[in-house]
Enzyme design. Structure first.
Site, PDB file in Angstrom:
ATOM      1  N   CYS A 133     -49.929 -18.016  84.002  1.00  9.78           N
ATOM      2  CA  CYS A 133     -49.859 -18.281  82.559  1.00  9.78           C
ATOM      3  C   CYS A 133     -51.200 -18.008  81.875  1.00  9.78           C
ATOM      4  N   ARG A 179     -39.329 -22.315  76.291  1.00 10.71           N
ATOM      5  CA  ARG A 179     -40.354 -21.273  76.216  1.00 10.71           C
ATOM      6  C   ARG A 179     -40.981 -21.045  77.596  1.00 10.71           C
ATOM      7  N   CYS A 199     -52.495 -14.485  80.397  1.00 11.03           N
ATOM      8  CA  CYS A 199     -52.074 -14.090  79.054  1.00 11.03           C
ATOM      9  C   CYS A 199     -52.595 -15.035  77.972  1.00 11.03           C
ATOM     10  N   HIS A 200     -52.553 -16.355  78.241  1.00  9.68           N
ATOM     11  CA  HIS A 200     -52.839 -17.300  77.156  1.00  9.68           C
ATOM     12  C   HIS A 200     -54.265 -17.835  77.139  1.00  9.68           C
ATOM     13  N   CYS A 202     -41.082 -17.396  79.410  1.00  7.31           N
ATOM     14  CA  CYS A 202     -42.284 -16.720  79.897  1.00  7.31           C
ATOM     15  C   CYS A 202     -42.192 -16.486  81.406  1.00  7.31           C
ATOM     16  N   CYS A 257     -29.374 -45.969  68.572  1.00  2.00           N
ATOM     17  CA  CYS A 257     -30.836 -46.035  68.743  1.00  2.00           C
ATOM     18  C   CYS A 257     -31.413 -47.022  67.744  1.00  2.00           C
ATOM     19  N   CYS A 303     -32.855 -43.958  77.683  1.00  2.00           N
ATOM     20  CA  CYS A 303     -32.339 -45.002  76.794  1.00  2.00           C
ATOM     21  C   CYS A 303     -30.823 -44.914  76.678  1.00  2.00           C
ATOM     22  N   CYS A 338     -32.113 -50.867  68.261  1.00  2.00           N
ATOM     23  CA  CYS A 338     -33.324 -51.372  68.914  1.00  2.00           C
ATOM     24  C   CYS A 338     -34.624 -50.857  68.288  1.00  2.00           C
ATOM     25  N   HIS A 339     -34.564 -49.673  67.703  1.00  2.00           N
ATOM     26  CA  HIS A 339     -35.833 -49.067  67.247  1.00  2.00           C
ATOM     27  C   HIS A 339     -35.987 -49.021  65.740  1.00  2.00           C
TER      28      HIS A 339
HETATM   29  C1  HEC Z   1     -30.749 -51.704  73.664  1.00  2.00           C
HETATM   30  C2  HEC Z   1     -31.991 -51.271  73.101  1.00  2.00           C
HETATM   31  C3  HEC Z   1     -32.304 -49.763  73.070  1.00  2.00           C
HETATM   32  C4  HEC Z   1     -31.531 -48.735  72.592  1.00  2.00           C
HETATM   33  C5  HEC Z   1     -30.121 -48.810  72.048  1.00  2.00           C
HETATM   34  C6  HEC Z   1     -32.356 -47.559  72.670  1.00  2.00           C
HETATM   35  N1  HEC Z   1     -33.570 -47.858  73.183  1.00  2.00           N
HETATM   36 FE1  HEC Z   1     -35.158 -46.633  73.301  1.00  2.00          FE
HETATM   37  N2  HEC Z   1     -36.225 -48.075  74.240  1.00  2.00           N
HETATM   38  C7  HEC Z   1     -35.771 -49.350  74.521  1.00  2.00           C
HETATM   39  C8  HEC Z   1     -36.730 -50.019  75.377  1.00  2.00           C
HETATM   40  C9  HEC Z   1     -36.600 -51.421  75.930  1.00  2.00           C
HETATM   41  C10 HEC Z   1     -37.795 -49.113  75.574  1.00  2.00           C
HETATM   42  C11 HEC Z   1     -39.048 -49.322  76.430  1.00  2.00           C
HETATM   43  C12 HEC Z   1     -39.068 -48.403  77.620  1.00  2.00           C
HETATM   44  C13 HEC Z   1     -37.871 -48.535  78.530  1.00  2.00           C
HETATM   45  O1  HEC Z   1     -37.596 -49.622  79.025  1.00  2.00           O
HETATM   46  O2  HEC Z   1     -37.177 -47.502  78.786  1.00  2.00           O
HETATM   47  C14 HEC Z   1     -37.442 -47.912  74.835  1.00  2.00           C
HETATM   48  C15 HEC Z   1     -38.259 -46.803  74.718  1.00  2.00           C
HETATM   49  C16 HEC Z   1     -37.993 -45.727  73.871  1.00  2.00           C
HETATM   50  C17 HEC Z   1     -38.952 -44.704  73.536  1.00  2.00           C
HETATM   51  C18 HEC Z   1     -40.410 -44.639  73.998  1.00  2.00           C
HETATM   52  C19 HEC Z   1     -41.203 -45.678  73.260  1.00  2.00           C
HETATM   53  C20 HEC Z   1     -42.677 -45.730  73.658  1.00  2.00           C
HETATM   54  O3  HEC Z   1     -43.393 -46.519  73.034  1.00  2.00           O
HETATM   55  O4  HEC Z   1     -43.107 -45.004  74.554  1.00  2.00           O
HETATM   56  C21 HEC Z   1     -38.315 -43.806  72.739  1.00  2.00           C
HETATM   57  C22 HEC Z   1     -38.906 -42.545  72.129  1.00  2.00           C
HETATM   58  C23 HEC Z   1     -36.955 -44.272  72.576  1.00  2.00           C
HETATM   59  N3  HEC Z   1     -36.808 -45.439  73.276  1.00  2.00           N
HETATM   60  C24 HEC Z   1     -35.986 -43.627  71.858  1.00  2.00           C
HETATM   61  C25 HEC Z   1     -34.655 -44.043  71.811  1.00  2.00           C
HETATM   62  C26 HEC Z   1     -33.593 -43.261  71.227  1.00  2.00           C
HETATM   63  C27 HEC Z   1     -33.761 -41.902  70.545  1.00  2.00           C
HETATM   64  C28 HEC Z   1     -32.451 -43.975  71.385  1.00  2.00           C
HETATM   65  C29 HEC Z   1     -31.038 -43.542  71.049  1.00  2.00           C
HETATM   66  C30 HEC Z   1     -30.541 -42.404  71.783  1.00  2.00           C
HETATM   67  C31 HEC Z   1     -32.821 -45.234  72.033  1.00  2.00           C
HETATM   68  N4  HEC Z   1     -34.155 -45.220  72.301  1.00  2.00           N
HETATM   69  C32 HEC Z   1     -31.958 -46.284  72.287  1.00  2.00           C
HETATM   70  C33 HEC Z   1     -34.604 -49.899  74.048  1.00  2.00           C
HETATM   71  C34 HEC Z   1     -33.566 -49.198  73.466  1.00  2.00           C
HETATM   72  C1  HEC Z   2     -47.481 -11.317  80.375  1.00  2.00           C
HETATM   73  C2  HEC Z   2     -48.032 -12.268  79.446  1.00  2.00           C
HETATM   74  C3  HEC Z   2     -47.532 -13.684  79.470  1.00  2.00           C
HETATM   75  C4  HEC Z   2     -47.561 -14.571  80.534  1.00  2.00           C
HETATM   76  C5  HEC Z   2     -48.023 -14.301  81.953  1.00  2.00           C
HETATM   77  C6  HEC Z   2     -47.099 -15.835  79.995  1.00  2.00           C
HETATM   78  N1  HEC Z   2     -46.779 -15.723  78.685  1.00  2.00           N
HETATM   79 FE1  HEC Z   2     -46.329 -17.231  77.424  1.00  2.00          FE
HETATM   80  N2  HEC Z   2     -46.118 -15.909  75.896  1.00  2.00           N
HETATM   81  C7  HEC Z   2     -46.300 -14.547  75.998  1.00  2.00           C
HETATM   82  C8  HEC Z   2     -45.992 -13.927  74.721  1.00  2.00           C
HETATM   83  C9  HEC Z   2     -46.064 -12.428  74.421  1.00  2.00           C
HETATM   84  C10 HEC Z   2     -45.631 -14.969  73.850  1.00  2.00           C
HETATM   85  C11 HEC Z   2     -45.266 -14.847  72.364  1.00  2.00           C
HETATM   86  C12 HEC Z   2     -46.496 -14.583  71.558  1.00  2.00           C
HETATM   87  C13 HEC Z   2     -47.512 -15.677  71.717  1.00  2.00           C
HETATM   88  O1  HEC Z   2     -47.387 -16.740  71.094  1.00  2.00           O
HETATM   89  O2  HEC Z   2     -48.430 -15.528  72.536  1.00  2.00           O
HETATM   90  C14 HEC Z   2     -45.746 -16.210  74.610  1.00  2.00           C
HETATM   91  C15 HEC Z   2     -45.531 -17.469  74.085  1.00  2.00           C
HETATM   92  C16 HEC Z   2     -45.690 -18.653  74.791  1.00  2.00           C
HETATM   93  C17 HEC Z   2     -45.573 -19.972  74.215  1.00  2.00           C
HETATM   94  C18 HEC Z   2     -45.241 -20.297  72.762  1.00  2.00           C
HETATM   95  C19 HEC Z   2     -46.469 -20.311  71.904  1.00  2.00           C
HETATM   96  C20 HEC Z   2     -46.197 -20.841  70.518  1.00  2.00           C
HETATM   97  O3  HEC Z   2     -47.144 -20.934  69.743  1.00  2.00           O
HETATM   98  O4  HEC Z   2     -45.057 -21.184  70.204  1.00  2.00           O
HETATM   99  C21 HEC Z   2     -45.779 -20.878  75.221  1.00  2.00           C
HETATM  100  C22 HEC Z   2     -45.744 -22.393  75.117  1.00  2.00           C
HETATM  101  C23 HEC Z   2     -46.033 -20.108  76.423  1.00  2.00           C
HETATM  102  N3  HEC Z   2     -45.992 -18.775  76.120  1.00  2.00           N
HETATM  103  C24 HEC Z   2     -46.270 -20.673  77.671  1.00  2.00           C
HETATM  104  C25 HEC Z   2     -46.438 -19.918  78.828  1.00  2.00           C
HETATM  105  C26 HEC Z   2     -46.486 -20.507  80.142  1.00  2.00           C
HETATM  106  C27 HEC Z   2     -46.384 -21.983  80.465  1.00  2.00           C
HETATM  107  C28 HEC Z   2     -46.653 -19.469  81.018  1.00  2.00           C
HETATM  108  C29 HEC Z   2     -46.679 -19.523  82.534  1.00  2.00           C
HETATM  109  C30 HEC Z   2     -45.516 -20.111  83.167  1.00  2.00           C
HETATM  110  C31 HEC Z   2     -46.746 -18.254  80.227  1.00  2.00           C
HETATM  111  N4  HEC Z   2     -46.566 -18.556  78.914  1.00  2.00           N
HETATM  112  C32 HEC Z   2     -46.984 -16.992  80.749  1.00  2.00           C
HETATM  113  C33 HEC Z   2     -46.747 -13.861  77.091  1.00  2.00           C
HETATM  114  C34 HEC Z   2     -47.008 -14.417  78.332  1.00  2.00           C
END
Ligand code: HEC
Ligand code: HEC
Length: 277
Positions: free
Chosen positions: A191, A234, A194-195, A238, A90, A128, A93-94
């Site tokens: 969702c 998560r 609850c939230h 849920c 990574c 990437c 390039c970055h």
């Molecule tokens: C050969 C060059 C190259 C390598 C190696 C590479 N990348 Fe990239 N990366 C790019 C290019 C070019 C982009 C622009 C978006 C695209 O074309 O996918 C990008 C986009 C990204 C972005 C988003 C940047 C934005 O501004 O939104 C992330 C995050 C990222 N790379 C992470 C990684 C990570 C983590 C790795 C290693 C696992 C990696 N890249 C390896 C070339 C590379």
């Molecule tokens: C019956 C109640 C209930 C429903 C419906 C529910 N959740 Fe949750 N969720 C919880 C509980 C309990 C936790 C743990 C305590 C908290 O952070 O609220 C939690 C935690 C989370 C968290 C982590 C919060 C943190 O701060 O890390 C995310 C993200 C989340 N829920 C997303 C969702 C999404 C997306 C849905 C629907 C697909 C959903 N939940 C539906 C009960 C619910």
């Protein structure tokens, strides 16, 4: 006679309206027809209730250090490790210390025309690896995939989350919102019940959090998992609790949902790795 009919009609309307509100999302409707809930409590009220409910144990836990910090260090090493047929890391390039990726993660998830949809950090890492490095994509939720995501996101720590829903992103945001309000599973919950509606209420041993800070701390270490996991893990948890079938990691629905929820955290500083019970 007509007077009585009128009375009956009014009674029916009064009885039926809450029943009809159960359909928070009308079949086939767009999000304009979503019936949003009032927020049960603000994040500040939640923090106060949390302290009363759990005491100071979480803060004490945090003082002992976050186990995910080790994963973050491994992520940095992986970032600098050459892999794949093109002989690149990574860093090739970055930048050696990720210089070119500083500030990038706070704009994610974001719309990407190349995939005509929402791109996440985890997905981009695999893109990437495949396209730029000639390496295999990393399995979602594997140690290495989480470690790299954590490292890339940590490069934006402290910066304000600034996810855009303008232009082509809007449509996907609306889809994410619609998912959030769609009833599912055996209990017919969504969702937002609850939230949003019942935030700060207790469910068994849990205190329901409002979603304002659901997008600012992933990947997070979770005590219950005994592991570090992603936001999408998560979502799956849920959905299982709702007795609904969880969707695959990085599915279109989860990427849209991640956009919707991260947008709710706009303006807050990104802080990874998080830690939760
Ligand atoms: C050969 C060059 C190259 C390598 C190696 C590479 N990348 Fe990239 N990366 C790019 C290019 C070019 C982009 C622009 C978006 C695209 O074309 O996918 C990008 C986009 C990204 C972005 C988003 C940047 C934005 O501004 O939104 C992330 C995050 C990222 N790379 C992470 C990684 C990570 C983590 C790795 C290693 C696992 C990696 N890249 C390896 C070339 C590379
Ligand atoms: C019956 C109640 C209930 C429903 C419906 C529910 N959740 Fe949750 N969720 C919880 C509980 C309990 C936790 C743990 C305590 C908290 O952070 O609220 C939690 C935690 C989370 C968290 C982590 C919060 C943190 O701060 O890390 C995310 C993200 C989340 N829920 C997303 C969702 C999404 C997306 C849905 C629907 C697909 C959903 N939940 C539906 C009960 C619910």
């Amino acid at each position: 006679m007509y007077k009585n009919l009128f009375k009956i009609a009014v009674c029916l309307a009064v009885i039926l309206s809450p029943l009809m509100a159960v359909h928070d999302v009308w079949a086939g409707g767009d999000s304009a027809s979503i019936q949003e809930y009032e927020q049960g409590c603000t994040y500040e009220e939640y923090e106060k209730t949390y302290l009363e409910f759990y005491g100071n144990s979480t803060n004490e836990m945090a003082e002992e250090g976050n186990p995910a910090e080790l994963m973050l260090d491994d992520g940095k090493d992986l970032y600098n490790t050459v892999d794949g047929s093109k002989g690149k890391s990574c860093a090739s390039c970055h930048g050696e210390n990720g210089e070119k990726l500083v500030g990038v993660a706070v704009k994610y998830p974001k719309y990407d025309p190349a995939i005509k949809g929402i791109n996440t950090v985890a997905l981009q890492i695999n893109r990437c690896r495949e396209n730029q490095m000639g390496a295999k994509p990393l399995k979602y939720e594997s140690y290495d995939q989480l470690a790299l995501t954590l490292y890339v996101k940590s490069l934006s720590n402290g910066m304000k989350i600034n996810v855009s829903i303008d232009g082509p992103a809007r449509k996907f945001y609306e889809k994410g919102k619609k998912f959030y309000y769609t009833r599912m599973g055996q209990w017919n919950f969504n969702c937002a019940i609850c939230h949003v509606k019942y935030s700060c209420k207790r469910v068994r041993t849990n205190l329901l959090s409002p979603n304002r800070r659901h997008g600012d701390h992933w990947p997070s270490y979770r005590l219950k998992w005994g592991k570090t996991g992603s936001m999408q893990r998560r979502f799956r948890g849920c959905m299982k609790n709702m007795r609904a079938k969880p969707l695959p990691y990085q599915s279109e629905e989860y990427r849209n949902l991640e956009l919707y929820l991260t947008y709710q955290s706009n303006g807050l500083p990104l802080e990874v790795p998080g830690m939760r019970m």
